[in-house]
Scaffold this motif. Structure first.
Motif, PDB file in Angstrom:
ATOM      1  N   UNK A  66      17.011  44.192  14.636  1.00 52.12           N
ATOM      2  CA  UNK A  66      16.573  43.839  13.289  1.00 52.12           C
ATOM      3  C   UNK A  66      16.186  45.097  12.527  1.00 52.12           C
ATOM      4  N   UNK A  67      15.366  45.925  13.165  1.00 52.56           N
ATOM      5  CA  UNK A  67      14.894  47.139  12.518  1.00 52.56           C
ATOM      6  C   UNK A  67      16.010  48.094  12.156  1.00 52.56           C
ATOM      7  N   UNK A  68      16.963  48.255  13.052  1.00 54.03           N
ATOM      8  CA  UNK A  68      18.081  49.166  12.793  1.00 54.03           C
ATOM      9  C   UNK A  68      18.859  48.749  11.558  1.00 54.03           C
ATOM     10  N   UNK A  69      19.037  47.446  11.387  1.00 50.43           N
ATOM     11  CA  UNK A  69      19.782  46.950  10.236  1.00 50.43           C
ATOM     12  C   UNK A  69      18.961  47.065   8.949  1.00 50.43           C
ATOM     13  N   UNK A  70      17.678  46.715   9.032  1.00 55.46           N
ATOM     14  CA  UNK A  70      16.821  46.794   7.844  1.00 55.46           C
ATOM     15  C   UNK A  70      16.660  48.230   7.360  1.00 55.46           C
ATOM     16  N   UNK A  71      16.658  49.171   8.277  1.00 54.84           N
ATOM     17  CA  UNK A  71      16.470  50.581   7.922  1.00 54.84           C
ATOM     18  C   UNK A  71      17.627  51.142   7.103  1.00 54.84           C
ATOM     19  N   UNK A  72      18.733  50.424   7.065  1.00 51.07           N
ATOM     20  CA  UNK A  72      19.857  50.849   6.224  1.00 51.07           C
ATOM     21  C   UNK A  72      19.565  50.619   4.745  1.00 51.07           C
ATOM     22  N   UNK A  73      18.583  49.771   4.473  1.00 51.62           N
ATOM     23  CA  UNK A  73      18.205  49.462   3.096  1.00 51.62           C
ATOM     24  C   UNK A  73      17.134  50.459   2.647  1.00 51.62           C
ATOM     25  N   UNK A 184      11.097  29.062   6.512  1.00 48.99           N
ATOM     26  CA  UNK A 184      12.196  28.178   6.119  1.00 48.99           C
ATOM     27  C   UNK A 184      13.507  28.958   6.017  1.00 48.99           C
ATOM     28  N   UNK A 185      13.459  30.165   5.457  1.00 49.64           N
ATOM     29  CA  UNK A 185      14.656  31.004   5.386  1.00 49.64           C
ATOM     30  C   UNK A 185      15.184  31.309   6.797  1.00 49.64           C
ATOM     31  N   UNK A 186      14.268  31.606   7.719  1.00 45.65           N
ATOM     32  CA  UNK A 186      14.667  31.914   9.098  1.00 45.65           C
ATOM     33  C   UNK A 186      15.368  30.711   9.724  1.00 45.65           C
ATOM     34  N   UNK A 187      14.738  29.542   9.616  1.00 45.37           N
ATOM     35  CA  UNK A 187      15.313  28.355  10.228  1.00 45.37           C
ATOM     36  C   UNK A 187      16.653  27.975   9.610  1.00 45.37           C
ATOM     37  N   UNK A 188      16.788  28.165   8.302  1.00 46.85           N
ATOM     38  CA  UNK A 188      18.062  27.850   7.647  1.00 46.85           C
ATOM     39  C   UNK A 188      19.169  28.777   8.137  1.00 46.85           C
ATOM     40  N   UNK A 189      18.844  30.046   8.349  1.00 49.08           N
ATOM     41  CA  UNK A 189      19.841  30.980   8.875  1.00 49.08           C
ATOM     42  C   UNK A 189      20.267  30.574  10.282  1.00 49.08           C
ATOM     43  N   UNK A 249      17.411  36.419   6.582  1.00 45.45           N
ATOM     44  CA  UNK A 249      16.251  35.665   6.112  1.00 45.45           C
ATOM     45  C   UNK A 249      15.238  36.578   5.436  1.00 45.45           C
ATOM     46  N   UNK A 250      15.015  37.750   6.019  1.00 43.62           N
ATOM     47  CA  UNK A 250      14.078  38.722   5.427  1.00 43.62           C
ATOM     48  C   UNK A 250      14.578  39.171   4.065  1.00 43.62           C
ATOM     49  N   UNK A 251      15.865  39.439   3.966  1.00 51.14           N
ATOM     50  CA  UNK A 251      16.417  39.887   2.685  1.00 51.14           C
ATOM     51  C   UNK A 251      16.371  38.783   1.644  1.00 51.14           C
ATOM     52  N   UNK A 252      16.640  37.542   2.053  1.00 57.45           N
ATOM     53  CA  UNK A 252      16.522  36.408   1.132  1.00 57.45           C
ATOM     54  C   UNK A 252      15.088  36.301   0.623  1.00 57.45           C
ATOM     55  N   UNK A 253      14.147  36.439   1.543  1.00 62.39           N
ATOM     56  CA  UNK A 253      12.740  36.353   1.165  1.00 62.39           C
ATOM     57  C   UNK A 253      12.349  37.491   0.225  1.00 62.39           C
ATOM     58  N   UNK A 345      22.425  32.729 -11.993  1.00 60.43           N
ATOM     59  CA  UNK A 345      21.948  33.820 -12.839  1.00 60.43           C
ATOM     60  C   UNK A 345      21.393  34.994 -12.044  1.00 60.43           C
ATOM     61  N   UNK A 346      21.377  34.874 -10.723  1.00 65.11           N
ATOM     62  CA  UNK A 346      20.908  35.997  -9.909  1.00 65.11           C
ATOM     63  C   UNK A 346      19.642  35.731  -9.129  1.00 65.11           C
ATOM     64  N   UNK A 347      19.298  34.460  -8.930  1.00 61.41           N
ATOM     65  CA  UNK A 347      18.128  34.106  -8.133  1.00 61.41           C
ATOM     66  C   UNK A 347      18.564  33.203  -6.974  1.00 61.41           C
ATOM     67  N   UNK A 348      19.301  33.748  -6.007  1.00 66.66           N
ATOM     68  CA  UNK A 348      19.839  32.925  -4.920  1.00 66.66           C
ATOM     69  C   UNK A 348      18.759  32.310  -4.033  1.00 66.66           C
ATOM     70  N   UNK A 349      17.567  32.916  -4.032  1.00 65.87           N
ATOM     71  CA  UNK A 349      16.508  32.410  -3.161  1.00 65.87           C
ATOM     72  C   UNK A 349      15.497  31.550  -3.903  1.00 65.87           C
TER      73      UNK A 349
END
Length: 372
Positions: A66-73, A184-189, A249-253, A345-349
């Motif tokens: 998770x961390x390795x992927x998030x660190x790309x942002x 909720x985002x986590x569970x939906x993913x 889920x983290x990015x959606x949040x 309009x740009x609010x997917x979450x």
């Protein structure tokens, strides 16, 4: 006199040159979205060993992915409570997050049961409503028995005593809505993308969540005791898929809750407002539906130019946060159209919320109320 005038002009010229050579002060660097990742257990605490697997190893592997992927942002800063096989007391895990003034705290675990139970569940802090949730919290909290002076550190808290949970002060109360949103985002993913069995978003008294001062969740990624889930979670492929789902889920949040997405809104082209054509009368008496766009400590004017052309937008203060809502209607059909417009309009979450007599209620409660 002329000599003094010449000297004055020369000094003035030099001053102008020196001043122009000083670089303009840069805008302060905007703070990053801080995510604290907590791999459950570790060191002398192996966690559960269902199916012959090690919870502490699997949790750490998932967290590092998770961390390795998030660190790309570049807009996200990742902090680990542990990045190797060491023992970290529960109160220290929370302290790491609090000291970092984190925006999120995410604790990753694996479940176990004496049956072939399977599926994922994500917990937020609260009083458990059933024996099953109590057993999960009791198991995760029992790690304090491995700590020195645990009774002093945790004020006499006993993981095996229901009374200890009843007496637990809910420090997380003001973050509960955000924690539930993340869960909720986590569970939906997990459910929609990985097709995992959805055991839902639940509440229980986890010490590691109790002592944090930001939205926090504890994710049970599956059951090591299940003959299919155990090997899946122990595999590189399974861990990578679980990690990727949590990252999404983290990015959606973060898109929903972090107003960094609002930085350049005024540069966005306005989006025309959808004109309602009512299909049928589905008005819910005394209920107002709204679409929550974002929430933040940042106070913005609720004008269309600040929200990608959407109107009407309402700002309401809840605790330490300002929440921004789009639309207000008693029609469930209409609010769904508003929601689709917000997403386009740009609010997917963004998501639908409901109010009755000024108090927030769940959408399910609203839909169960008497309609016209």
């Amino acid at each position: 006199m002329k000599t003094n005038l010449v000297k004055f002009l020369v000094l003035l010229f030099i001053g102008i040159v020196l001043t122009s050579s000083i670089p303009a002060e840069k805008d302060p660097v905007k703070s990053k979205f801080v995510v604290v990742l907590d791999a459950g257990h570790g060191g002398k605490d192996p966690g559960n060993r269902g199916g012959g697997f090690q919870e502490k190893e699997i949790a750490l592997n998932i967290v590092l992915k998770i961390g390795k992927e998030l660190e790309k942002n570049p807009n996200i800063k990742v902090i680990y409570t542990r990045d190797r096989d060491i023992f970290i007391p529960l109160d220290q895990r929370a302290k790491i997050a609090n000291d970092a003034k984190a925006d999120l705290f995410i604790s990753v675990h694996c479940n176990a049961h004496n049956s072939q139970a399977y599926g994922t569940e994500t917990f937020v802090l609260g009083l458990h409503r059933n024996q099953s949730n109590f057993e999960v919290a009791k198991r995760e909290n029992s790690v304090i028995f491995l700590e020195e002076d645990y009774d002093l550190t945790y004020g006499g808290f006993d993981p095996n005593s229901p009374e200890s949970y009843i007496g637990m002060m809910i420090m997380q109360e003001e973050y509960l809505d955000q924690s539930i949103l993340l869960a909720d985002f986590v569970q939906k993913q997990f459910t929609n993308e990985l097709k995992r069995n959805d055991r839902g978003v639940k509440q229980a008294g986890f010490l590691v969540l109790h002592q944090t001062y930001m939205p926090s969740v504890l994710i049970e990624t599956g059951f090591l005791t299940n003959k299919e889930e155990g090997p899946y979670l122990n595999s590189v492929g399974g861990q990578s898929k679980v990690a990727a789902a949590i990252v999404e889920a983290i990015e959606d949040y973060s898109h929903s809750i972090n107003l960094a997405v609002l930085d350049n809104l005024e540069q966005q082209a306005p989006v025309p407002v959808y004109t309602e054509t009512k299909d049928f009368d589905d008005t819910f008496i005394g209920v107002t539906f709204k679409v929550q766009l974002v929430a933040s400590s940042k106070k913005l004017e609720p004008k269309s130019s600040n929200f990608k052309g959407l109107t009407p937008v309402f700002r309401e203060k809840e605790g330490k946060l300002f929440k921004y809502y789009f639309g207000a209607t008693s029609s469930y059909t209409q609010i769904n159209k508003f929601h689709k417009e917000a997403q386009a309009s740009g609010y997917p979450s963004s998501y639908i919320v409901a109010f009755k007599e000024g108090n927030k209620i769940t959408v399910n409660e609203a839909l169960k109320s008497q309609s016209k």
